[in-house]
Scaffold this active site. Structure first.
Site, PDB file in Angstrom:
ATOM      1  N   HIS A 368       0.816  -1.212   0.000  1.00  0.00           N
ATOM      2  CA  HIS A 368       0.000   0.000   0.000  1.00  0.00           C
ATOM      3  C   HIS A 368       0.848   1.260   0.000  1.00  0.00           C
ATOM      4  O   HIS A 368       0.460   2.275  -0.589  1.00  0.00           O
ATOM      5  CB  HIS A 368      -0.956  -0.006   1.193  1.00  0.00           C
ATOM      6  N   GLU A 610     -12.168  -9.089  -5.448  1.00  0.00           N
ATOM      7  CA  GLU A 610     -10.793  -9.258  -4.953  1.00  0.00           C
ATOM      8  C   GLU A 610     -10.674 -10.404  -3.953  1.00  0.00           C
ATOM      9  O   GLU A 610      -9.560 -10.747  -3.556  1.00  0.00           O
ATOM     10  CB  GLU A 610     -10.295  -7.953  -4.323  1.00  0.00           C
ATOM     11  N   ASN A 633      -4.656  -6.482  -7.228  1.00  0.00           N
ATOM     12  CA  ASN A 633      -3.601  -6.582  -6.210  1.00  0.00           C
ATOM     13  C   ASN A 633      -4.000  -7.558  -5.106  1.00  0.00           C
ATOM     14  O   ASN A 633      -3.275  -8.504  -4.785  1.00  0.00           O
ATOM     15  CB  ASN A 633      -3.316  -5.208  -5.602  1.00  0.00           C
ATOM     16  N   ASP A 634      -5.169  -7.319  -4.505  1.00  0.00           N
ATOM     17  CA  ASP A 634      -5.620  -8.210  -3.429  1.00  0.00           C
ATOM     18  C   ASP A 634      -6.052  -9.567  -3.971  1.00  0.00           C
ATOM     19  O   ASP A 634      -5.820 -10.599  -3.325  1.00  0.00           O
ATOM     20  CB  ASP A 634      -6.774  -7.571  -2.654  1.00  0.00           C
ATOM     21  N   CYS A 681      -8.703  -2.472 -11.815  1.00  0.00           N
ATOM     22  CA  CYS A 681      -8.157  -1.318 -11.094  1.00  0.00           C
ATOM     23  C   CYS A 681      -6.776  -1.562 -10.494  1.00  0.00           C
ATOM     24  O   CYS A 681      -6.224  -0.661  -9.872  1.00  0.00           O
ATOM     25  CB  CYS A 681      -9.106  -0.915  -9.965  1.00  0.00           C
TER      26      CYS A 681
END
Length: 758
Positions: A368, A610, A633-634, A681
């Site tokens: 992050h 996610e 990402n997650d 995203c």
């Protein structure tokens, strides 16, 4: 013989007198070696200094031929002196010439000397040189003599680091001005030129030689007691009092603080004549030098704990009861933050108008803090070994967020090369800006919407500057993270209205509050969790604290009056969670309508895909939502059970692996079949090669950081979407266990002249 050995305290007392004499640095060093030789009953004492080119140069000697000073050099690792420098450990030999590492230098005349004791000259764990004593007779030096020489070496280290020897003969630069180069992992693209600001400033020890050793021991014991008591309070009375892995970690920290061996070494250092602060610095410098050379990852990680303990103890000695928080508001211009590790909230505490770069000893591209660095548009490099030990506050530094390199105290040639690089990047940015108003359409006519990831007011001008099709992800939590208290409804409403104004009719997708994990709100009580990434965060927190979620939704509905509002919920793991969240939105919408408040002209609700469990509920979910967004990402970290903030495993799996691309293709196909829009995203869409792959598996909307839009648009304008799709279909269906399709995609792009690499 020169008389009996005087002991370390006598040596330090005489050394203090020499340091106070008004003579040149070379003369002072010449007198120091004479003093050491006399005090230690040694026939030779020599100082070797590490030069800019990495060689060790004889800088002063008593006993060897004086003509050899500034003439005798050796590589780090060459001879016994080089061995001491390389291993950062004392070497004590009764017959030096019998040792396999012995290297004879005829100009020194040292062939008549047999016994040898060499200790490294260390500062912050870094080797600055070597201090040596020798005798003709074969003898082993005592532990007390080794201790005395190490203590004296510490004083010489400060003399070298201060720059006193600069301008003397030879190629020497003081450590504070010596160029240093380190390589890490690029976290945020860009080039930052500026000056170092240490996130956790070190206590600078200025007084090394004690006036009263008994008084220094008393100060040390009091500071140790205070340190141990503060750790006890933290563990036993703080929020970590309950059992769990976090408590086990802190218990280990308490064990280090109460370690008798650590306390004994500190006492022994004081008894050699050092102040309490200098003793802490001495012991930790020796420890750091040893542990940096360990190959065991566990032992290397413990170095961070020991560094933290030493810094806490130094603060207890210099400012009892007071912390040493980083100066986040009064930054110099062109500040480069250097830290061991950092969370996103800590980075956002700094004055962003003066921030130019970030260097971390830890960190991964998908962490992050890296995402926030990209949002701020600053160059960032992580996984730089001993980054905080390589620099001092105020040092000039260059951060290359493209190659992952860091240049501390760069030479004029390096500065000129980077000035050219900055100009080249500026020209490339001009080329990207020329594409701003050009539609994002592939060669075969497929429109691909390039959206912006945002979360701060500073991001808003990028909408117009980049020609983005809108904001595909607005991270509402960043406003909460930079605030000192919970933002009120009016403050939230003001921000959301400003975002919609800046978008000027382009779509904006707001993500509801996604805090928890490593995104901590300082004004909220946070229960420690063993695995916070999988814990109480995002929509789970919002549903458990509905007042918090209602307040945010109310502010969004107010701000979007008369305009379109797109709202999505993060980390949804089941359809029931979406249903609960939607019900809260509908109640707030109905409430505003009853009271006659203006309403959004349209309201669309969606979720971030996610959590892997949602993959098996897509058919039912797509019947309920208006759109979906993929948080790659997650999704990747949960799919592969890889902590994206853990540098040791975050790079273990490639997002261009067949398994992950197959998952993403599955989501895109399901959304298309249901007639629902889908946007990706995550950071995977921000790189041209990966963006090409996403186009090939069916994505027609990507959201990314502002700096990525130009390169991605330039690449997709040259891509034939149908050709890429045909190429990728058999690749993602492969069953040969391949870990990545990156080489095949690179070859495909190269054969067609596509610019898909930075």
């Amino acid at each position: 013989m020169r008389g009996a050995y005087g002991g370390p305290r006598v040596l330090l007392r005489r050394l203090r007198e020499v340091m106070a004499e008004p003579v040149s640095a070379q003369e002072r060093l010449d007198r120091i070696v004479v003093l050491i030789a006399a005090n230690m009953v040694a026939e030779v004492c020599s100082v070797y200094v590490l030069r800019v080119d990495g060689d060790l140069e004889l800088y002063a000697t008593e006993g060897l031929n004086r003509e050899a000073v500034h003439r005798t050099t050796m590589h780090k690792g060459e001879g016994l002196v080089g061995l001491v420098a390389d291993e950062a450990e004392p070497v004590n030999l009764s017959d030096a010439q019998a040792h396999p590492a012995f290297s004879y230098k005829p100009e020194t005349g040292e062939e008549v000397y047999h016994s040898f004791l060499g200790v490294p000259i260390l500062r912050s764990g870094n080797t600055l040189g070597v201090l040596v004593v020798q005798n003709k007779s074969q003898r082993k030096y005592s532990d007390e003599e080794i201790e005395a020489l190490q203590t004296t070496a510490m004083v010489i280290a400060e003399m070298i680091a201060s720059g006193e020897l600069a301008g003397q003969e030879g190629g020497f630069e003081p450590v504070g001005r010596r160029p240093a180069h380190a390589r890490g992992v690029a976290l945020s693209e860009g080039i930052g030129l500026g000056h170092v600001v240490l996130h956790e400033p070190r206590v600078v020890v200025k007084n090394f030689i004690a006036e009263d050793s008994a008084a220094e021991l008393a100060r040390l014991d009091k500071a140790l007691a205070n340190l141990r008591a503060s750790i006890d309070v933290l563990i036993d009375e703080g929020e970590v009092a309950r059992a769990g892995e976090h408590r086990d970690v802190l218990e280990a920290f308490r064990m280090f603080a109460n370690d008798r061996g650590w306390g004994r070494r500190l006492h022994e250092a004081v008894l050699t004549g050092l102040t309490a602060e200098a003793a802490v610095e001495r012991v930790q410098s020796d420890t750091r030098a040893r542990m940096q050379r360990q190959t065991d990852p566990y032992l290397r990680e413990r170095l961070h704990d020991l560094d933290d303990l030493a810094n806490r103890l130094l603060r207890e000695l210099t400012s009892p009861g007071k912390g040493m928080a980083p100066q986040t508001t009064h930054l110099p211009d062109n500040a480069i933050i250097v830290a061991r590790s950092m969370g996103p909230a800590a980075l956002l505490d700094y004055d962003r108008s003066r921030l130019r770069g970030l260097v971390l000893e830890e960190g991964s591209p998908s962490s992050h803090v890296a995402i926030v660095a990209r949002a701020l548009g600053i160059a960032a490099v992580g996984q730089v070994e001993n980054a905080a030990g390589l620099v001092e506050s105020g040092d000039a530094v260059i951060v290359d967020g493209v190659s992952g390199e860091v240049h501390a105290r760069p030479t004029a040639d390096v500065e000129r090369a980077y000035a050219d690089k900055v100009r080249f990047r500026a020209r490339r940015q001009e080329q990207y800006r020329a594409l701003r108003d050009r539609p994002s359409i592939t060669r075969d006519g497929e429109t691909v919407s390039l959206m912006l990831n945002a979360g701060l007011l500073v991001d808003l001008p990028h909408i117009a500057e980049t020609g983005a099709a809108g904001v595909g992800l607005f991270r509402t939590e960043l406003q909460f993270m930079v605030a000192s208290s919970m933002p009120r409804t009016a403050a939230q409403q003001q921000l959301y209205r400003a975002v919609l104004d800046a978008a000027d009719g382009k779509p904006v997708t707001f993500r509801t509050l996604d805090v928890g994990g490593d995104k901590i709100l300082p004004y909220m009580r946070n229960e420690p969790e063993e695995n916070p990434a999988l814990g109480w965060r995002a929509i789970r927190l919002g549903l458990d604290r509905p007042a918090l979620l209602r307040t945010q939704i109310r502010a969004l509905l107010y701000a979007a009056a008369g305009r379109d509002l797109k709202l999505m919920f993060p980390m949804v793991a089941s359809i029931s969670e979406f249903d609960e969240a939607r019900e809260i939105v509908e109640r707030e919408h109905a409430r505003l309508a009853r009271h006659g408040h203006p309403l959004p002209s349209s309201l669309q609700l969606g979720v971030m895909v996610e959590v892997p469990s949602l993959l098996f509920q897509l058919d039912e979910l797509l019947q309920r939502v208006d759109f979906i967004s993929v948080g790659s990402n997650d999704l990747m970290q949960f799919l592969f059970a890889v902590d994206r903030g853990n540098a040791r495993v975050s790079g273990r799996f490639d997002p261009l692996s067949p398994a992950f691309l197959r998952t993403l293709a599955f989501v895109a196909a399901k959304a298309k079949a249901a007639g629902k829009p889908v946007t990706l995203c995550g950071e995977i869409g921000a790189r041209p090669l990966e963006a090409m792959a996403l186009i090939g598996i069916g994505y027609r909307s990507l959201s990314m950081s502002p700096a990525a839009i130009g390169p991605v648009k330039a690449a997709l304008l040259e891509v034939d979407a149908h050709e890429v799709s045909a190429f990728m279909a058999p690749l993602i269906a492969r069953t040969d266990g391949g870990r990545t399709l990156r080489p095949e995609l690179r070859d495909f792009a190269a054969a067609r002249g596509l610019q898909v690499e930075p």
